[in-house]
Design a protein around this motif. Structure first.
Motif, mmCIF file in Angstrom:
data_model
loop_
_atom_site.group_PDB
_atom_site.id
_atom_site.type_symbol
_atom_site.label_atom_id
_atom_site.label_comp_id
_atom_site.label_asym_id
_atom_site.label_seq_id
_atom_site.Cartn_x
_atom_site.Cartn_y
_atom_site.Cartn_z
ATOM 1 N N SER A 203 0.850 -1.193 0.000
ATOM 2 C CA SER A 203 0.000 0.000 0.000
ATOM 3 C C SER A 203 0.885 1.242 0.000
ATOM 4 O O SER A 203 1.723 1.412 0.897
ATOM 5 C CB SER A 203 -0.911 0.016 1.231
ATOM 6 N N ALA A 204 0.685 2.104 -0.994
ATOM 7 C CA ALA A 204 1.474 3.327 -1.096
ATOM 8 C C ALA A 204 0.950 4.375 -0.129
ATOM 9 O O ALA A 204 -0.231 4.389 0.218
ATOM 10 C CB ALA A 204 1.433 3.858 -2.525
ATOM 11 N N ALA A 205 1.827 5.257 0.306
ATOM 12 C CA ALA A 205 1.441 6.303 1.256
ATOM 13 C C ALA A 205 0.382 7.218 0.664
ATOM 14 O O ALA A 205 -0.473 7.739 1.371
ATOM 15 C CB ALA A 205 2.677 7.101 1.670
ATOM 16 N N LEU A 253 20.901 -6.352 7.260
ATOM 17 C CA LEU A 253 19.812 -6.258 6.293
ATOM 18 C C LEU A 253 19.416 -4.792 6.142
ATOM 19 O O LEU A 253 19.642 -3.984 7.048
ATOM 20 C CB LEU A 253 18.603 -7.085 6.732
ATOM 21 N N VAL A 254 18.803 -4.471 5.012
ATOM 22 C CA VAL A 254 18.398 -3.104 4.695
ATOM 23 C C VAL A 254 16.925 -3.112 4.306
ATOM 24 O O VAL A 254 16.464 -4.018 3.590
ATOM 25 C CB VAL A 254 19.246 -2.543 3.537
ATOM 26 N N ARG A 255 16.171 -2.110 4.775
ATOM 27 C CA ARG A 255 14.761 -1.988 4.398
ATOM 28 C C ARG A 255 14.641 -1.689 2.908
ATOM 29 O O ARG A 255 15.383 -0.875 2.355
ATOM 30 C CB ARG A 255 14.093 -0.865 5.188
ATOM 31 N N ILE A 256 13.667 -2.332 2.285
ATOM 32 C CA ILE A 256 13.352 -2.087 0.891
ATOM 33 C C ILE A 256 11.984 -1.418 0.814
ATOM 34 O O ILE A 256 11.031 -1.880 1.456
ATOM 35 C CB ILE A 256 13.332 -3.410 0.087
ATOM 36 N N LEU A 257 11.868 -0.339 0.073
ATOM 37 C CA LEU A 257 10.603 0.384 -0.111
ATOM 38 C C LEU A 257 9.933 0.711 1.229
ATOM 39 O O LEU A 257 8.793 0.303 1.480
ATOM 40 C CB LEU A 257 9.646 -0.428 -0.999
ATOM 41 N N PRO A 258 10.600 1.436 2.098
ATOM 42 C CA PRO A 258 10.037 1.740 3.421
ATOM 43 C C PRO A 258 8.794 2.624 3.378
ATOM 44 O O PRO A 258 8.081 2.718 4.380
ATOM 45 C CB PRO A 258 11.195 2.456 4.136
ATOM 46 N N ASN A 259 8.523 3.261 2.225
ATOM 47 C CA ASN A 259 7.347 4.114 2.119
ATOM 48 C C ASN A 259 6.079 3.337 1.787
ATOM 49 O O ASN A 259 5.003 3.935 1.670
ATOM 50 C CB ASN A 259 7.575 5.198 1.055
ATOM 51 N N TYR A 260 6.211 2.038 1.616
ATOM 52 C CA TYR A 260 5.060 1.187 1.358
ATOM 53 C C TYR A 260 4.712 0.387 2.615
ATOM 54 O O TYR A 260 5.596 -0.001 3.383
ATOM 55 C CB TYR A 260 5.336 0.207 0.215
ATOM 56 N N SER A 261 3.434 0.124 2.798
ATOM 57 C CA SER A 261 2.975 -0.692 3.930
ATOM 58 C C SER A 261 2.553 -2.076 3.437
ATOM 59 O O SER A 261 1.899 -2.200 2.393
ATOM 60 C CB SER A 261 1.787 -0.007 4.619
ATOM 61 N N LEU A 262 2.946 -3.108 4.189
ATOM 62 C CA LEU A 262 2.576 -4.482 3.853
ATOM 63 C C LEU A 262 1.687 -5.110 4.928
ATOM 64 O O LEU A 262 1.551 -6.326 5.012
ATOM 65 C CB LEU A 262 3.822 -5.358 3.663
ATOM 66 N N GLY A 263 1.075 -4.283 5.753
ATOM 67 C CA GLY A 263 0.195 -4.815 6.781
ATOM 68 C C GLY A 263 0.938 -5.190 8.048
ATOM 69 O O GLY A 263 2.151 -4.956 8.184
ATOM 70 N N GLU A 264 0.208 -5.781 8.983
ATOM 71 C CA GLU A 264 0.756 -6.099 10.298
ATOM 72 C C GLU A 264 0.466 -7.556 10.667
ATOM 73 O O GLU A 264 -0.428 -8.191 10.117
ATOM 74 C CB GLU A 264 0.148 -5.193 11.368
#
Length: 295
Positions: A203-205, A253-264
């Motif tokens: 999900s995009a911001a 490890l490095v975060r990929i696409l931190p501006n997107y949400s993948l739920g909880e």
């Protein structure tokens, strides 16, 4: 009316999902349970349960009052237990069922501290992603990770709620570059966990959802193997923030696409209903809640 008794009756009706089952648990009659609920509703001046001959559902007031009942009754039981046992130290054999990730990747970070704090508890850990029957299989408590918890007769306590994140190793990023949008994931090696939801919903911001199907040269049915492959630079994978917290902090490890949400995902502790929760169970559940809330 004994309000405390009526509160216990109301809670039991909800937990047992019926009047007859609640009456059996409390060793009383259907008419007694029904009368206690009626008296409680009169006292409160509000209907708590919508009921007919086949099923019932909680009213909005009922949902609010049920949550308050659980909190109050659990606190009273805990206080009574502490007095009755003279602040007994947690001790004895504690049988716990946990997902593989809790018993492998997370274990080095929580077990040493737990053993130092509770030296009189003998922990027997069963690591399995399959749900077990706590009562039939003789477990004191189980930890489960899920988007939502299915209906259960067990007590469920939320230990933490953790966001799902995409990660990769610095080595992989150095070889393949850093994706800047969800659409660019199609050009990368995406590592999949067999048994989980097949697609990643990003999900995009600014709104909008992109569905991505992990496809690459590696898939596995264990989180520990997926984690090892990601650290080895095999590709991009999805984990809960709690699982990769230390890897991100250490730069492995490095975060990929931190501006997107993948739920909880919710981390739950489950244990059988009991008026007197054993000190060893409460100690373990409290400790794991403390651990995961710090992750």
């Amino acid at each position: 009316m004994n309000q405390l008794s009526a509160m216990r009756a109301f809670r039991c009706i909800v937990d047992a999902k019926g009047f007859s089952a609640a009456a059996e648990r409390l060793d009383t009659t259907h008419s007694t349970i029904s009368r206690q609920l009626q008296q409680l509703e009169i006292e409160l001046g509000a209907q708590l349960i919508n009921r007919n001959t086949r099923r019932f559902s909680l009213t909005a007031a009922g949902e609010q009052y049920y949550a308050a009942c659980v909190d109050i009754l659990d606190r009273l039981d805990a206080a009574s237990q502490a007095i009755a046992h003279g602040h007994q130290r947690p001790e004895g054999v504690l049988r716990v069922s946990v997902p593989l990730v809790v018993g492998t990747l997370d274990l080095p970070h929580w077990l040493p501290g737990f053993q130092r704090r509770y030296p009189d508890i003998e922990l027997q850990l069963c690591c399995d992603d399959q749900f077990v029957d706590l009562v039939a299989d003789g477990f004191d408590v189980a930890i489960r990770i899920a988007s939502a918890l299915a209906d259960t007769s067990l007590i469920a306590r939320t230990l933490t709620v953790s966001s799902q994140v995409l990660v990769a190793s610095p080595g992989y990023i150095g070889r393949h570059g850093l994706p800047r949008s969800a659409q660019e994931l199609d050009k990368h090696h995406l590592l999949s966990f067999v048994g989980a939801s097949s697609d990643w919903q990003l999900s995009a911001a600014r709104g909008g959802v992109v569905s991505v199907t992990p496809s690459g040269r590696f898939s596995t049915n264990t989180i520990s193997a997926l984690h090892a492959a990601t650290l080895a630079g095999a590709g991009i994978a999805c984990f809960t923030q709690a699982t990769v917290h230390n890897d991100l902090a250490q730069g492995q490890l490095v975060r990929i696409l931190p501006n997107y949400s993948l739920g909880e995902r919710h981390y739950y502790a489950l244990y059988p209903q009991s008026r007197h929760l054993a000190p060893k169970v409460r100690a373990f559940v409290d400790y794991m809640a403390e651990f995961y809330q710090q992750s």
